[in-house]
Design a protein around this motif. Structure first.
Motif, short mmCIF file in Angstrom:
data_model
loop_
_atom_site.label_atom_id
_atom_site.label_comp_id
_atom_site.label_asym_id
_atom_site.label_seq_id
_atom_site.Cartn_x
_atom_site.Cartn_y
_atom_site.Cartn_z
N PHE A 216 0.85 -1.17 0.00
CA PHE A 216 0.00 0.00 0.00
C PHE A 216 0.90 1.23 0.00
N PHE A 217 0.68 2.12 -0.95
CA PHE A 217 1.50 3.32 -1.07
C PHE A 217 0.81 4.51 -0.41
N PHE A 218 1.53 5.18 0.48
CA PHE A 218 1.05 6.39 1.14
C PHE A 218 1.86 7.56 0.62
N SER A 219 1.21 8.48 -0.07
CA SER A 219 1.92 9.61 -0.66
C SER A 219 2.31 10.63 0.41
N ALA A 220 3.30 11.46 0.09
CA ALA A 220 3.75 12.48 1.04
C ALA A 220 2.64 13.46 1.38
N SER A 221 1.82 13.83 0.39
CA SER A 221 0.75 14.79 0.66
C SER A 221 -0.29 14.23 1.62
N LYS A 222 -0.63 12.96 1.46
CA LYS A 222 -1.60 12.34 2.37
C LYS A 222 -1.02 12.20 3.78
N ILE A 223 0.26 11.86 3.84
CA ILE A 223 0.91 11.73 5.15
C ILE A 223 0.95 13.08 5.84
N ASN A 224 1.26 14.13 5.11
CA ASN A 224 1.30 15.48 5.70
C ASN A 224 -0.08 15.91 6.21
N SER A 225 -1.13 15.51 5.50
CA SER A 225 -2.49 15.81 5.96
C SER A 225 -2.78 15.11 7.29
N LEU A 226 -2.36 13.86 7.38
CA LEU A 226 -2.54 13.13 8.63
C LEU A 226 -1.74 13.76 9.76
N LYS A 227 -0.52 14.14 9.47
CA LYS A 227 0.31 14.79 10.50
C LYS A 227 -0.35 16.06 11.02
N ALA A 228 -0.88 16.86 10.11
CA ALA A 228 -1.52 18.12 10.51
C ALA A 228 -2.74 17.85 11.38
N MET A 229 -3.53 16.85 11.00
CA MET A 229 -4.72 16.50 11.79
C MET A 229 -4.33 16.04 13.19
N VAL A 230 -3.32 15.17 13.28
CA VAL A 230 -2.89 14.67 14.59
C VAL A 230 -2.34 15.80 15.45
N ALA A 231 -1.53 16.67 14.88
CA ALA A 231 -0.96 17.79 15.64
C ALA A 231 -2.06 18.71 16.15
N ALA A 232 -3.08 18.96 15.32
CA ALA A 232 -4.17 19.86 15.72
C ALA A 232 -5.00 19.26 16.86
N LYS A 233 -5.21 17.95 16.84
CA LYS A 233 -6.08 17.32 17.83
C LYS A 233 -5.36 16.97 19.13
N THR A 234 -4.04 16.73 19.05
CA THR A 234 -3.33 16.24 20.23
C THR A 234 -2.28 17.21 20.76
N GLU A 243 4.56 6.99 12.76
CA GLU A 243 3.45 7.03 13.71
C GLU A 243 2.11 7.17 13.01
N VAL A 244 2.00 8.11 12.07
CA VAL A 244 0.68 8.35 11.47
C VAL A 244 0.28 7.23 10.51
N VAL A 245 1.23 6.68 9.77
CA VAL A 245 0.89 5.58 8.86
C VAL A 245 0.55 4.32 9.66
N LEU A 420 -9.80 3.19 3.34
CA LEU A 420 -8.45 3.02 2.81
C LEU A 420 -8.41 3.27 1.31
N LEU A 421 -9.38 2.76 0.60
CA LEU A 421 -9.42 2.94 -0.84
C LEU A 421 -9.66 4.39 -1.21
N GLN A 422 -10.45 5.07 -0.41
CA GLN A 422 -10.78 6.46 -0.72
C GLN A 422 -9.62 7.40 -0.44
N GLU A 423 -8.88 7.13 0.63
CA GLU A 423 -7.86 8.06 1.06
C GLU A 423 -6.49 7.83 0.41
N PHE A 424 -6.21 6.57 0.09
CA PHE A 424 -4.86 6.26 -0.35
C PHE A 424 -4.88 5.43 -1.63
#
Length: 427
Positions: A216-234, A243-245, A420-424
């Protein structure tokens, strides 16, 4: 892909170019080394056809010569296991195989999950090593492409050590003036308990029957979106891509195993590098050996699967691990030892589904250059057991390849996971 498509041109033994000093002839294994099995750590590197014909003509000899030089620094791999407490570093050598594969390399790369074992010796990946502690193979395809595989005994070193070995080997091929260097920690950092006999040799066999591997390939842009969400919430600063993947993929995996909308109790185990720890004997960041442990988090309710919460839990558990006295305790070593002594498989029982995540995202696997350029693809074979997820830094900047090994029915359900299919992008 059938092994009948492979012709073995020759097998040879490569020994260190200089004899191992008498003072290093016995390599004492640490407590973690003793707790690990003899299983190989396998990597495969795929390169396009070299532009210079002279490279193609001399590739096998050049690689063997540089391997010989590299083994002078990584001498335990050229020895044999005397028992589960020591390696006889007698320069016996490692096995080297020169092979021809009767198909274009694209046939393998287009079906990488199912076909990549063809560039390893037959039935070798993840097998326990009892004779040679390292095996290398160079495979040339009909199109001129080249694959180099390396299988290194886990008893001698972890994934970091294997990566450094391979990069040093490549650098020595590229430039004969390079002098590889490795500092093996031996048993001075994490020794066995005082006055205790060597641990019994754990025989942990690869178990992938009825399993399938998928990348399963996780692009840099999707990973950065996850990082931003985690940082904002926690409020966590700089959550890592590991950690995010890990959190996101674990959530998707566990959700596919729900029974009548009831979450199955599950655990995420993360392997951790302990080189950053402030141990009494200060470790160089490039220290060789098995310097790893594990930590885990548990989930029993849907609320536990919030990605931000999972990342926070992972961060907390890692901080606890790094705060422990690793000289006296190592969660990984103790678990393997206690389970083996009791006749069980490690981490068996207790009613939890267990998923094991190992990340080599920060290792320079795509920097491996033997003199004709960097690899177009790097991969690992399926294994060593079900529910094992290896996170691999993709050659695209900041991306992650997640190599997931699971039972076929579980994998089929994961492939239909809508989130998973929708996001990545799955490839």
């Amino acid at each position: 892909m059938s092994s009948s498509m492979v012709s073995i041109l020759r097998k040879s033994i490569v020994k260190p170019s200089s004899p191992t000093p008498i003072s290093l002839r016995t390599h004492s294994l640490s407590y973690i080394d003793q707790a690990l099995s003899h299983m190989y750590i396998p990597f495969a590197f795929f390169f396009p056809k070299p532009q210079q014909q002279t490279i193609t003509n001399n590739i096998s000899q050049a690689i063997q010569t540089s391997l010989s030089k590299t083994l002078t620094a990584y001498y335990p791999y050229a020895g044999f296991l005397r028992d589960n407490a020591s390696v006889d570093c007698n320069d016996t050598g490692v096995e080297f195989i020169d092979a021809r594969i009767h198909c274009p390399m694209s046939d393998v790369l287009n079906d990488i999950e199912n076909s990549q074992t063809i560039v390893f010796p037959n039935e070798l990946p993840w097998r326990n090593s009892y004779e040679k502690l390292a095996v290398a193979q160079v495979s040339r395809f009909e199109c001129g492409g080249i694959a180099i595989s390396a299988s290194l005994c886990h008893k001698i070193g972890d994934g970091f050590t294997a990566s450094k070995f391979i990069n040093d080997w490549a650098a020595t091929t590229r430039d004969s003036n390079v002098k590889p260097y490795a500092h093996f920690v031996r048993d001075s950092v994490i020794p066995p308990p005082e006055n205790s006999p060597p641990l019994p040799t754990p025989v942990i066999l690869a178990q992938t029957q009825h399993c399938r591997q998928k990348r399963f390939f996780f692009s840099a842009s999707k990973i950065n979106s996850l990082k931003a969400m985690v940082a904002a919430k926690t409020g966590i600063q700089n959550p890592t891509r590991t950690e995010v993947v890990s959190a996101y993929l674990y959530k998707c995996i566990v959700k596919t195993r729900e029974d009548s909308n009831t979450l199955r109790p599950s655990q995420l185990f993360q392997y951790a590098d302990i080189r950053p720890l402030a141990l009494p004997q200060r470790l160089a960041p490039t220290s060789a050996g098995n310097l790893l442990s594990t930590f885990c988090i548990s989930t029993t309710h849907d609320d536990d699967l919030d990605v931000a919460r999972l990342v926070a839990d992972l961060r907390n558990r890692k901080q606890v691990l790094y705060g422990e006295d690793m000289i006296k305790e190592n969660e990984l070593a103790l678990e393997i030892y206690e389970s083996t002594k009791g006749g069980q498989k490690p981490y068996e029982g207790d009613g939890f589904d267990k998923y094991f995540f190992s990340s080599i995202c920060n290792l320079p696997m795509y920097d491996v250059d033997f003199g004709w350029g960097r690899p177009m693809h790097v991969s690992v074979p399926m294994g060593p057991f079900k529910n094992f997820i290896l996170l691999f830094g993709n050659k695209s900047m900041g991306g992650v390849d997640a190599w997931v090994t699971m039972e076929e029915d579980h994998m089929a359900a994961l492939e239909q996971n809508e989130e998973l299919l929708q996001e990545f992008t799955s490839t």
